[in-house]
Design an enzyme around this catalytic site. Sequence first.
Site, PDB file in Angstrom:
ATOM      1  N   CYS A  96       0.838  -1.193   0.000  1.00 31.73           N
ATOM      2  CA  CYS A  96       0.000   0.000   0.000  1.00 31.73           C
ATOM      3  C   CYS A  96       0.878   1.249   0.000  1.00 31.73           C
ATOM      4  O   CYS A  96       1.885   1.324   0.701  1.00 31.73           O
ATOM      5  CB  CYS A  96      -0.957  -0.046   1.179  1.00 31.73           C
ATOM      6  SG  CYS A  96      -0.710   1.165   2.450  1.00 31.73           S
ATOM      7  N   GLU A  97       0.489   2.206  -0.819  1.00 26.47           N
ATOM      8  CA  GLU A  97       1.336   3.391  -0.968  1.00 26.47           C
ATOM      9  C   GLU A  97       1.187   4.373   0.192  1.00 26.47           C
ATOM     10  O   GLU A  97       1.943   5.328   0.295  1.00 26.47           O
ATOM     11  CB  GLU A  97       1.054   4.083  -2.306  1.00 26.47           C
ATOM     12  CG  GLU A  97      -0.287   4.760  -2.434  1.00 26.47           C
ATOM     13  CD  GLU A  97      -0.483   5.327  -3.835  1.00 26.47           C
ATOM     14  OE1 GLU A  97       0.101   4.780  -4.785  1.00 26.47           O
ATOM     15  OE2 GLU A  97      -1.228   6.311  -3.962  1.00 26.47           O
ATOM     16  N   HIS A  98       0.218   4.147   1.069  1.00 28.13           N
ATOM     17  CA  HIS A  98       0.057   5.048   2.210  1.00 28.13           C
ATOM     18  C   HIS A  98       0.893   4.623   3.408  1.00 28.13           C
ATOM     19  O   HIS A  98       1.331   5.459   4.185  1.00 28.13           O
ATOM     20  CB  HIS A  98      -1.417   5.126   2.618  1.00 28.13           C
ATOM     21  CG  HIS A  98      -2.286   5.676   1.537  1.00 28.13           C
ATOM     22  ND1 HIS A  98      -3.547   5.199   1.274  1.00 28.13           N
ATOM     23  CD2 HIS A  98      -2.059   6.648   0.625  1.00 28.13           C
ATOM     24  CE1 HIS A  98      -4.064   5.862   0.255  1.00 28.13           C
ATOM     25  NE2 HIS A  98      -3.183   6.733  -0.160  1.00 28.13           N
ATOM     26  N   HIS A  99       1.093   3.312   3.584  1.00 33.60           N
ATOM     27  CA  HIS A  99       1.822   2.828   4.762  1.00 33.60           C
ATOM     28  C   HIS A  99       2.995   1.917   4.409  1.00 33.60           C
ATOM     29  O   HIS A  99       3.734   1.507   5.300  1.00 33.60           O
ATOM     30  CB  HIS A  99       0.863   2.079   5.698  1.00 33.60           C
ATOM     31  CG  HIS A  99      -0.334   2.879   6.116  1.00 33.60           C
ATOM     32  ND1 HIS A  99      -1.538   2.834   5.449  1.00 33.60           N
ATOM     33  CD2 HIS A  99      -0.493   3.783   7.116  1.00 33.60           C
ATOM     34  CE1 HIS A  99      -2.392   3.654   6.029  1.00 33.60           C
ATOM     35  NE2 HIS A  99      -1.790   4.251   7.029  1.00 33.60           N
ATOM     36  N   GLN A 137      -5.483  -0.207  -4.070  1.00 30.51           N
ATOM     37  CA  GLN A 137      -6.165  -1.286  -4.795  1.00 30.51           C
ATOM     38  C   GLN A 137      -7.003  -0.764  -5.958  1.00 30.51           C
ATOM     39  O   GLN A 137      -7.068  -1.390  -7.019  1.00 30.51           O
ATOM     40  CB  GLN A 137      -7.022  -2.085  -3.808  1.00 30.51           C
ATOM     41  CG  GLN A 137      -7.600  -3.357  -4.416  1.00 30.51           C
ATOM     42  CD  GLN A 137      -8.311  -4.206  -3.387  1.00 30.51           C
ATOM     43  OE1 GLN A 137      -7.905  -4.264  -2.229  1.00 30.51           O
ATOM     44  NE2 GLN A 137      -9.372  -4.863  -3.802  1.00 30.51           N
ATOM     45  N   HIS A 165      -5.574  -5.778   3.483  1.00 30.92           N
ATOM     46  CA  HIS A 165      -4.549  -4.741   3.610  1.00 30.92           C
ATOM     47  C   HIS A 165      -3.977  -4.785   5.010  1.00 30.92           C
ATOM     48  O   HIS A 165      -4.705  -4.578   5.973  1.00 30.92           O
ATOM     49  CB  HIS A 165      -5.171  -3.363   3.342  1.00 30.92           C
ATOM     50  CG  HIS A 165      -5.611  -3.178   1.931  1.00 30.92           C
ATOM     51  ND1 HIS A 165      -5.182  -2.146   1.147  1.00 30.92           N
ATOM     52  CD2 HIS A 165      -6.419  -3.932   1.144  1.00 30.92           C
ATOM     53  CE1 HIS A 165      -5.713  -2.254  -0.061  1.00 30.92           C
ATOM     54  NE2 HIS A 165      -6.473  -3.326  -0.081  1.00 30.92           N
ATOM     55  N   CYS A 167      -2.303  -2.699   6.455  1.00 29.59           N
ATOM     56  CA  CYS A 167      -2.435  -1.424   7.163  1.00 29.59           C
ATOM     57  C   CYS A 167      -3.758  -1.365   7.917  1.00 29.59           C
ATOM     58  O   CYS A 167      -3.922  -0.554   8.824  1.00 29.59           O
ATOM     59  CB  CYS A 167      -2.274  -0.234   6.217  1.00 29.59           C
ATOM     60  SG  CYS A 167      -3.369  -0.210   4.801  1.00 29.59           S
TER      61      CYS A 167
END
Length: 208
Positions: A96-99, A137, A165, A167
């Site tokens: 995931c590109e956020h975490h 996603q 996910h 995260c």
Amino acid sequence: MNKMVKKSEMVSLATGLTRPSRDEAEAAVRTLIRWAGDDPDREGLVGTPDRVVRSYEEFFRGYDEDPREMLQRTFEEVEGYDEVVVLRDIRLESHCEHHMVPIIGKVHVGYLPDKRVVGISKLARVVDAFAFRLQIQEKLTAQIANTLQEVLQPRGVAVVIEAAHQCMTTRGVHKSDVAMVTSRMLGAFRDNGETRREFLTMIGRTSV
Ligand SMILES: [Zn+2]
């Protein structure tokens, strides 16, 4: 055996940006270890920056792959085959590109050929080329579907992704059993209810 990309001194194929040196990447890992509260010079951690950087070469190898080029070799002799082609349960491993933690799940890909078909292993390779990058996603789902549509120009494309996910499961709200489902339907899969239902049945779903 996948050819491992040596990321040092290279430009990212996906972004055109120059990578930092391998030493800089390892120094960044040492910084994160100290940020976590540990001592990067203790015995158990001295080799960790090297191992993390090598893991990143695997996790993020998609930045050096060109999904469009993978689909260039197609077969035109389809003997009049005009039914849905489905590859289901493709293992998904992404981050995931956020975490920057794992997204693990399954991808189902279908298309309705129009003159050209592609080797099915290529569908899985296209999934990997986008999955082995920092992702969300929804974007991953759209990138796979749009690329197949643009390059193969079939009568339709369907992509469904079901994934967990980390995260959400190991931090934040700590919900362990949730799966996120995303879909992108193009052409006949969007416009024709029967074609869409046929695809969903083939992947073992009644709806998305
Ligand atoms: Zn996340």
